[in-house]
Design an enzyme around this catalytic site. Sequence first.
Site, PDB file in Angstrom:
ATOM      1  N   ARG A 104       0.874  -1.179   0.000  1.00  0.00           N
ATOM      2  CA  ARG A 104       0.000   0.000   0.000  1.00  0.00           C
ATOM      3  C   ARG A 104       0.908   1.224   0.000  1.00  0.00           C
ATOM      4  O   ARG A 104       1.676   1.430   0.942  1.00  0.00           O
ATOM      5  CB  ARG A 104      -0.902   0.011   1.232  1.00  0.00           C
ATOM      6  CG  ARG A 104      -1.653   1.331   1.401  1.00  0.00           C
ATOM      7  CD  ARG A 104      -2.731   1.280   2.449  1.00  0.00           C
ATOM      8  NE  ARG A 104      -3.859   0.501   1.989  1.00  0.00           N
ATOM      9  CZ  ARG A 104      -5.070   0.537   2.554  1.00  0.00           C
ATOM     10  NH1 ARG A 104      -5.296   1.304   3.603  1.00  0.00           N
ATOM     11  NH2 ARG A 104      -6.053  -0.207   2.088  1.00  0.00           N
ATOM     12  N   HIS A 131      -7.450   0.422  -6.473  1.00  0.00           N
ATOM     13  CA  HIS A 131      -7.673  -0.455  -5.303  1.00  0.00           C
ATOM     14  C   HIS A 131      -8.315  -1.754  -5.815  1.00  0.00           C
ATOM     15  O   HIS A 131      -9.480  -2.041  -5.537  1.00  0.00           O
ATOM     16  CB  HIS A 131      -8.576   0.269  -4.306  1.00  0.00           C
ATOM     17  CG  HIS A 131      -8.514  -0.284  -2.918  1.00  0.00           C
ATOM     18  ND1 HIS A 131      -7.717  -1.367  -2.559  1.00  0.00           N
ATOM     19  CD2 HIS A 131      -9.160   0.096  -1.772  1.00  0.00           C
ATOM     20  CE1 HIS A 131      -7.878  -1.614  -1.282  1.00  0.00           C
ATOM     21  NE2 HIS A 131      -8.740  -0.753  -0.776  1.00  0.00           N
ATOM     22  N   GLN A 134     -10.200  -4.337  -3.479  1.00  0.00           N
ATOM     23  CA  GLN A 134     -11.512  -3.884  -3.003  1.00  0.00           C
ATOM     24  C   GLN A 134     -12.600  -4.178  -4.027  1.00  0.00           C
ATOM     25  O   GLN A 134     -13.685  -4.680  -3.688  1.00  0.00           O
ATOM     26  CB  GLN A 134     -11.463  -2.374  -2.719  1.00  0.00           C
ATOM     27  CG  GLN A 134     -12.762  -1.815  -2.190  1.00  0.00           C
ATOM     28  CD  GLN A 134     -13.102  -2.368  -0.821  1.00  0.00           C
ATOM     29  OE1 GLN A 134     -12.290  -2.305   0.085  1.00  0.00           O
ATOM     30  NE2 GLN A 134     -14.295  -2.921  -0.670  1.00  0.00           N
ATOM     31  N   ASP A 220     -17.515   6.666  -1.516  1.00  0.00           N
ATOM     32  CA  ASP A 220     -16.339   6.550  -0.651  1.00  0.00           C
ATOM     33  C   ASP A 220     -16.202   7.871   0.100  1.00  0.00           C
ATOM     34  O   ASP A 220     -16.891   8.848  -0.226  1.00  0.00           O
ATOM     35  CB  ASP A 220     -15.099   6.280  -1.533  1.00  0.00           C
ATOM     36  CG  ASP A 220     -13.878   5.842  -0.728  1.00  0.00           C
ATOM     37  OD1 ASP A 220     -13.993   5.683   0.501  1.00  0.00           O
ATOM     38  OD2 ASP A 220     -12.815   5.668  -1.342  1.00  0.00           O
ATOM     39  N   CYS A 260     -16.514   1.002   0.552  1.00  0.00           N
ATOM     40  CA  CYS A 260     -15.311   0.213   0.880  1.00  0.00           C
ATOM     41  C   CYS A 260     -14.906   0.367   2.339  1.00  0.00           C
ATOM     42  O   CYS A 260     -14.136  -0.451   2.842  1.00  0.00           O
ATOM     43  CB  CYS A 260     -14.163   0.586  -0.054  1.00  0.00           C
ATOM     44  SG  CYS A 260     -13.655   2.299   0.086  1.00  0.00           S
ATOM     45  N   ARG A 288     -13.362  -9.246   1.457  1.00  0.00           N
ATOM     46  CA  ARG A 288     -11.947  -8.958   1.203  1.00  0.00           C
ATOM     47  C   ARG A 288     -11.115 -10.195   1.576  1.00  0.00           C
ATOM     48  O   ARG A 288     -10.192 -10.577   0.859  1.00  0.00           O
ATOM     49  CB  ARG A 288     -11.483  -7.752   2.046  1.00  0.00           C
ATOM     50  CG  ARG A 288     -12.042  -6.401   1.622  1.00  0.00           C
ATOM     51  CD  ARG A 288     -11.478  -5.929   0.304  1.00  0.00           C
ATOM     52  NE  ARG A 288     -10.025  -5.843   0.301  1.00  0.00           N
ATOM     53  CZ  ARG A 288      -9.305  -4.798   0.731  1.00  0.00           C
ATOM     54  NH1 ARG A 288      -9.907  -3.717   1.185  1.00  0.00           N
ATOM     55  NH2 ARG A 288      -7.975  -4.810   0.666  1.00  0.00           N
TER      56      ARG A 288
HETATM   57  N1   CP Z   1     -11.330  -0.482   2.336  1.00  0.00           N
HETATM   58  C1   CP Z   1     -10.056  -0.503   2.783  1.00  0.00           C
HETATM   59  O1   CP Z   1      -9.096  -0.677   2.031  1.00  0.00           O
HETATM   60  O2   CP Z   1      -9.942  -0.396   4.135  1.00  0.00           O
HETATM   61  P1   CP Z   1      -8.585  -0.157   4.931  1.00  0.00           P
HETATM   62  O3   CP Z   1      -8.068   1.210   4.545  1.00  0.00           O
HETATM   63  O4   CP Z   1      -8.967  -0.239   6.384  1.00  0.00           O
HETATM   64  O5   CP Z   1      -7.608  -1.213   4.540  1.00  0.00           O
END
Ligand code: CP
Length: 300
Positions: A104, A131, A134, A220, A260, A288
Amino acid sequence: MAPKHFLQFNDFSREEFDYLFERTRWIKDKFKRYQPYHPLFDRTLVMIFEKASTRTRLSFEAGMFQLGGSAIYLNTRDSQLGRGEPVEDAAQVMSRMSDVVMIRTFEQAIIERFAAHSRVPVINGLTNEYHPCQIMADIYTWIERRGPIQGKTVAWIGDSNNVCNTWLQAAEVLDFNVHVSTPPGYEVEPERANLYGTGHFEQFADPMDAAKGADIITTDVWTSMGFEAENDARIKAFADWEVDADMMRVAHPEALFMHCLPAHRGEEVSAEVIDGPHSVVWEEAENRLHVQKALLEYLV
Ligand code: CP
């Protein structure tokens, strides 16, 4: 042979997603029956987080353990991608000590550079642009609840961010439609709109028009990664883009609401919607875990 990576949704074909969703169903069913399944015994996942996470970290770490392997967590203190040691050197070292790497990071370019020098598969756990894990979970959640996504319509309401970009890619690969409505000035970037505006994507000035008849309504937080300094201005600009009960009423009667997470009730979504009967946000979060287990099994 060069390893296969999952850096963007369109790194995989429709046939590969069909396979992965079928594996997800099988792996999830086994997990729910408490039947051990350890195809990744002795394998190691390295997870590099340059930004905090709840769902991504827990789902990858728990998933790797459940598949019989182990997961190592590195944060910005432990790992310097492009901010000290060259990314290419980090990739060489980490990929000699592990079987798969999840990253990430704030820059898609960094993960692409890492992957180009990695000897093992690399998975995108969120960048400024995409992403993909997701959206895999979101689409699997739709499939579980309603069946094939082909030909359906997803209404994206709010900021045209990394999650929105990934929906646009997914629509191309899996042949569904995306309606996007953002406040003026926050539209999908013109080059991306050109890239994905090939029959699967339409922009709407009015969010109610985007939501009309849609099968999935999704949004989001209004301030995505990298834009935190603009928070107050965004809250004002996005005020009319809250997903509320009126918006859900114009959607398909069987529409699902997705987010998400984490969510801000009273900003991008009303409490009535996210805690209401159309919402599948907890299933989305749980999925997930299951889709990523299928992904790890496939890549490793
Ligand atoms: N939706 C998502 O990626 O959540 P986090 O940022 O908690 O990993």
